[in-house]
Design a protein around this motif. Structure first.
Motif, mmCIF file in Angstrom:
data_model
loop_
_atom_site.group_PDB
_atom_site.id
_atom_site.type_symbol
_atom_site.label_atom_id
_atom_site.label_comp_id
_atom_site.label_asym_id
_atom_site.label_seq_id
_atom_site.Cartn_x
_atom_site.Cartn_y
_atom_site.Cartn_z
ATOM 1 N N ARG A 32 52.257 96.345 -23.701
ATOM 2 C CA ARG A 32 51.048 96.600 -24.494
ATOM 3 C C ARG A 32 50.610 95.401 -25.331
ATOM 4 N NH1 ARG A 32 53.984 101.363 -25.353
ATOM 5 N NH2 ARG A 32 54.401 100.958 -27.562
ATOM 6 N N HIS A 33 51.446 94.354 -25.394
ATOM 7 C CA HIS A 33 51.126 93.188 -26.205
ATOM 8 C C HIS A 33 51.509 91.914 -25.452
ATOM 9 C CE1 HIS A 33 50.433 95.773 -29.734
ATOM 10 N NE2 HIS A 33 51.485 96.460 -29.312
ATOM 11 N N GLU A 34 50.894 90.830 -25.862
ATOM 12 C CA GLU A 34 51.217 89.515 -25.285
ATOM 13 C C GLU A 34 52.297 88.883 -26.171
ATOM 14 O OE1 GLU A 34 48.973 85.252 -24.547
ATOM 15 O OE2 GLU A 34 47.792 87.120 -24.415
ATOM 16 N N ILE A 35 53.552 88.989 -25.733
ATOM 17 C CA ILE A 35 54.675 88.612 -26.584
ATOM 18 C C ILE A 35 55.341 87.339 -26.075
ATOM 19 C CG2 ILE A 35 56.904 89.314 -27.533
ATOM 20 C CD1 ILE A 35 56.056 92.191 -27.291
ATOM 21 N N THR A 36 55.545 86.413 -27.002
ATOM 22 C CA THR A 36 56.369 85.231 -26.749
ATOM 23 C C THR A 36 57.640 85.374 -27.566
ATOM 24 O OG1 THR A 36 54.468 83.788 -26.375
ATOM 25 C CG2 THR A 36 56.543 82.729 -26.978
ATOM 26 N N CYS A 37 58.784 85.360 -26.909
ATOM 27 C CA CYS A 37 60.063 85.425 -27.610
ATOM 28 C C CYS A 37 60.599 84.009 -27.770
ATOM 29 C CB CYS A 37 61.066 86.280 -26.828
ATOM 30 S SG CYS A 37 62.686 86.415 -27.629
ATOM 31 N N ALA A 38 60.670 83.554 -29.009
ATOM 32 C CA ALA A 38 61.227 82.230 -29.304
ATOM 33 C C ALA A 38 62.665 82.414 -29.765
ATOM 34 C CB ALA A 38 60.402 81.531 -30.371
ATOM 35 N N ALA A 52 65.733 87.535 -16.687
ATOM 36 C CA ALA A 52 65.722 88.980 -16.932
ATOM 37 C C ALA A 52 64.748 89.331 -18.059
ATOM 38 C CB ALA A 52 67.128 89.461 -17.272
ATOM 39 N N LEU A 53 64.715 88.514 -19.109
ATOM 40 C CA LEU A 53 63.793 88.771 -20.209
ATOM 41 C C LEU A 53 62.351 88.524 -19.761
ATOM 42 C CD1 LEU A 53 63.483 89.568 -23.148
ATOM 43 C CD2 LEU A 53 63.808 87.174 -23.788
ATOM 44 N N ALA A 54 62.140 87.474 -19.007
ATOM 45 C CA ALA A 54 60.798 87.184 -18.501
ATOM 46 C C ALA A 54 60.290 88.290 -17.583
ATOM 47 C CB ALA A 54 60.796 85.839 -17.772
ATOM 48 N N ALA A 55 61.205 88.914 -16.858
ATOM 49 C CA ALA A 55 60.826 90.001 -15.950
ATOM 50 C C ALA A 55 60.260 91.204 -16.691
ATOM 51 C CB ALA A 55 62.031 90.423 -15.114
ATOM 52 N N LEU A 56 60.534 91.294 -17.985
ATOM 53 C CA LEU A 56 59.976 92.385 -18.788
ATOM 54 C C LEU A 56 58.529 92.119 -19.174
ATOM 55 C CD1 LEU A 56 62.955 93.018 -21.262
ATOM 56 C CD2 LEU A 56 62.427 94.249 -19.147
ATOM 57 N N VAL A 58 57.755 89.209 -20.887
ATOM 58 C CA VAL A 58 57.847 88.429 -22.114
ATOM 59 C C VAL A 58 57.852 86.938 -21.779
ATOM 60 C CG1 VAL A 58 59.276 87.919 -24.135
ATOM 61 C CG2 VAL A 58 59.136 90.265 -23.260
ATOM 62 N N ARG A 59 57.008 86.172 -22.449
ATOM 63 C CA ARG A 59 57.077 84.714 -22.307
ATOM 64 C C ARG A 59 58.263 84.221 -23.129
ATOM 65 N NH1 ARG A 59 52.902 80.356 -24.997
ATOM 66 N NH2 ARG A 59 53.992 78.467 -24.325
ATOM 67 N N VAL A 60 59.097 83.386 -22.546
ATOM 68 C CA VAL A 60 60.331 82.949 -23.199
ATOM 69 C C VAL A 60 60.221 81.479 -23.597
ATOM 70 C CG1 VAL A 60 62.826 82.694 -22.984
ATOM 71 C CG2 VAL A 60 61.663 84.618 -21.862
ATOM 72 N N GLU A 61 60.517 81.208 -24.845
ATOM 73 C CA GLU A 61 60.595 79.840 -25.363
ATOM 74 C C GLU A 61 61.970 79.662 -26.002
ATOM 75 O OE1 GLU A 61 58.510 77.319 -25.272
ATOM 76 O OE2 GLU A 61 56.691 78.282 -24.482
ATOM 77 N N ALA A 101 53.909 75.374 -34.128
ATOM 78 C CA ALA A 101 52.967 75.152 -33.027
ATOM 79 C C ALA A 101 52.764 76.420 -32.213
ATOM 80 C CB ALA A 101 53.468 74.016 -32.137
ATOM 81 N N LEU A 102 53.838 77.164 -32.002
ATOM 82 C CA LEU A 102 53.734 78.423 -31.263
ATOM 83 C C LEU A 102 52.978 79.467 -32.067
ATOM 84 C CD1 LEU A 102 57.394 78.635 -29.879
ATOM 85 C CD2 LEU A 102 55.320 78.162 -28.545
#
Length: 413
Positions: A32-38, A52-56, A58-61, A101-102
């Motif tokens: 439901r949201h555009e999430i970046t996990c830093a 595995a996290l990206a498959a959910l 979630v953008r991963v940084e 920056a993120l």
């Protein structure tokens, strides 16, 4: 909503409590949201957990902190920096610039645990939420009361630093979350803190009633974590002998990763076995007769209790272990005792009376299904996000900053 989600432990695999909470919130909110996990980590996670996290969705940084910067960062405490060591350990200038920056592209920054809060933006935009999870200051205060020597003194000093920092975050006007009502009590401005309980994966921890052994106790958790080490030691030395004296053949299984030396030594005691590398906790709970959780330190809503309740394993616990739970009538879902004799008597009562144990297990599962679902927990986080965005928008229009809500205290964020 565009969300920057800050963690200091990678959420996959979700072994520890904060990882579990982050994983399920990300899993349920990413659609439901555009999430970046830093992930602010000292070592990069392996490729498979990242995938595995990206498959959910979630953008991963991965923001590498490196170990070299830890010493000079901690050294700031020696020259007057009042922030907790927990925070200083994770504070890095380069990482702060990367996070900033993120954050430029985000509507909201969600920081999990106080040590990630130092990376929050200073102004009213983007909006910010701090998931304290527990009142960590209270946890360190309890540890200081139980631990002797230098480590006890360090824990006491850290408790004071943490309490000051937690209260500063609240007074800054940030939306703060904790897992239980009991975690709000030590905090100033507690009425402004939102309670968002943990949940249980009810499919993973399926209810199992039959096929259990006659007299097997289980204690499960991170066996390198001080409150669990203390509890396991107390259980083996003071509780188990009383149980075995009353119930012939009673055994105890200690289950959990990274067991401390003290815990490994316990495996040599009569009737005690240790499982330090298990692929899943649910089967271990399903093969136990009673879960005993004799915590005397620590804080928060104990996942180990919720998981045992979900799996149909009757629970005997100390008041500390269930302080965060919304329990019904005494003894309906959990038997509670505060000393070794009481804990042993409760465990023996359940071992001797399978019908009573079954009734308690059913009541406990029903409570979990009513109150402790991850879907409800994620909805609570989502509501906090929306409220924080509304507050940030209002402050922007009014030209107000968070510190004006209660005055700037001494200390730095």
């Amino acid at each position: 909503m565009k969300v920057l989600f800050l963690v200091t432990r990678f959420p996959v695999p979700p072994w520890r409590g904060d990882q579990l909470r982050a994983y399920h919130h990300l899993r349920l909110l990413a659609p439901r949201h555009e999430i970046t996990c830093a992930a602010l980590v000292t070592r990069p996670p392996p490729v498979d957990p990242v995938r595995a996290l990206a498959a959910l969705g979630v953008r991963v940084e991965v923001v590498r902190l490196g170990l070299a910067g830890a010493v000079p960062s901690l050294a700031r405490a020696l020259v007057g920096d009042p922030r907790p060591l927990q925070v200083l350990l994770y504070a890095r200038r380069r990482a702060r610039a990367r996070v900033a920056a993120l954050a430029v592209r985000a509507d909201l920054v969600h920081a999990q645990l106080v040590r990630a809060a130092t990376y929050l933006p200073a102004g009213p935009r983007p909006a910010a939420v701090v998931d304290l999870v527990d009142a960590l200051s209270a946890s360190f205060a309890r540890r200081a009361a139980r631990q002797r020597g230098v480590l006890g003194l360090i824990a006491a000093a850290e408790a004071a630093r943490l309490l000051r920092y937690e209260n500063e975050l609240i007074c800054r006007g940030l939306t703060c979350l904790v897992v239980a009502e009991s975690e709000r009590a030590p905090l100033e401005g507690r009425e402004a803190v939102r309670v968002v309980p943990n949940g249980v994966d009810l499919a993973a921890f399926a209810y199992v009633e039959d096929g259990r052994p006659a007299a097997r106790l289980v204690f499960a958790g991170n066996l390198g974590y001080f409150p669990n080490v203390d509890a396991a030691t107390f259980l083996v030395r003071d509780v188990l002998p009383r149980v075995r004296a009353a119930v012939a053949g009673a055994e105890l299984r200690l289950v959990g990763a990274r067991p401390a030396r003290r815990v490994r030594a316990l495996a040599g005691a009569a009737g005690v076995s240790l499982a330090s590398s298990v692929p899943a906790m649910a089967p271990e709970l399903a093969r136990a007769t009673v879960a005993v959780v004799p915590l005397r330190a620590g804080s928060g809503l104990q996942n180990k209790v919720l998981e045992a309740m979900a799996a149909g394993t009757p629970v005997v616990a100390t008041p500390r272990a269930v302080a965060g739970l919304a329990l019904g009538a005494a003894g309906e879902e959990v038997l509670v005792a505060d000393d070794a004799a009481g804990l042993a008597a409760a465990a023996v009562a359940l071992l001797r009376d399978p019908a009573r144990a079954r009734a308690q297990a059913r009541a406990a599962r029903a409570l979990v299904e009513r109150r402790y679902r991850w879907g409800d927990s994620a909805a609570g986080v989502e509501a906090a996000w929306q409220a924080a965005v509304e507050v940030a928008s209002r402050r922007t229009h009014e030209g107000a900053e968070g510190e004006e809500l209660c005055g700037r205290r001494s200390g730095r964020f």
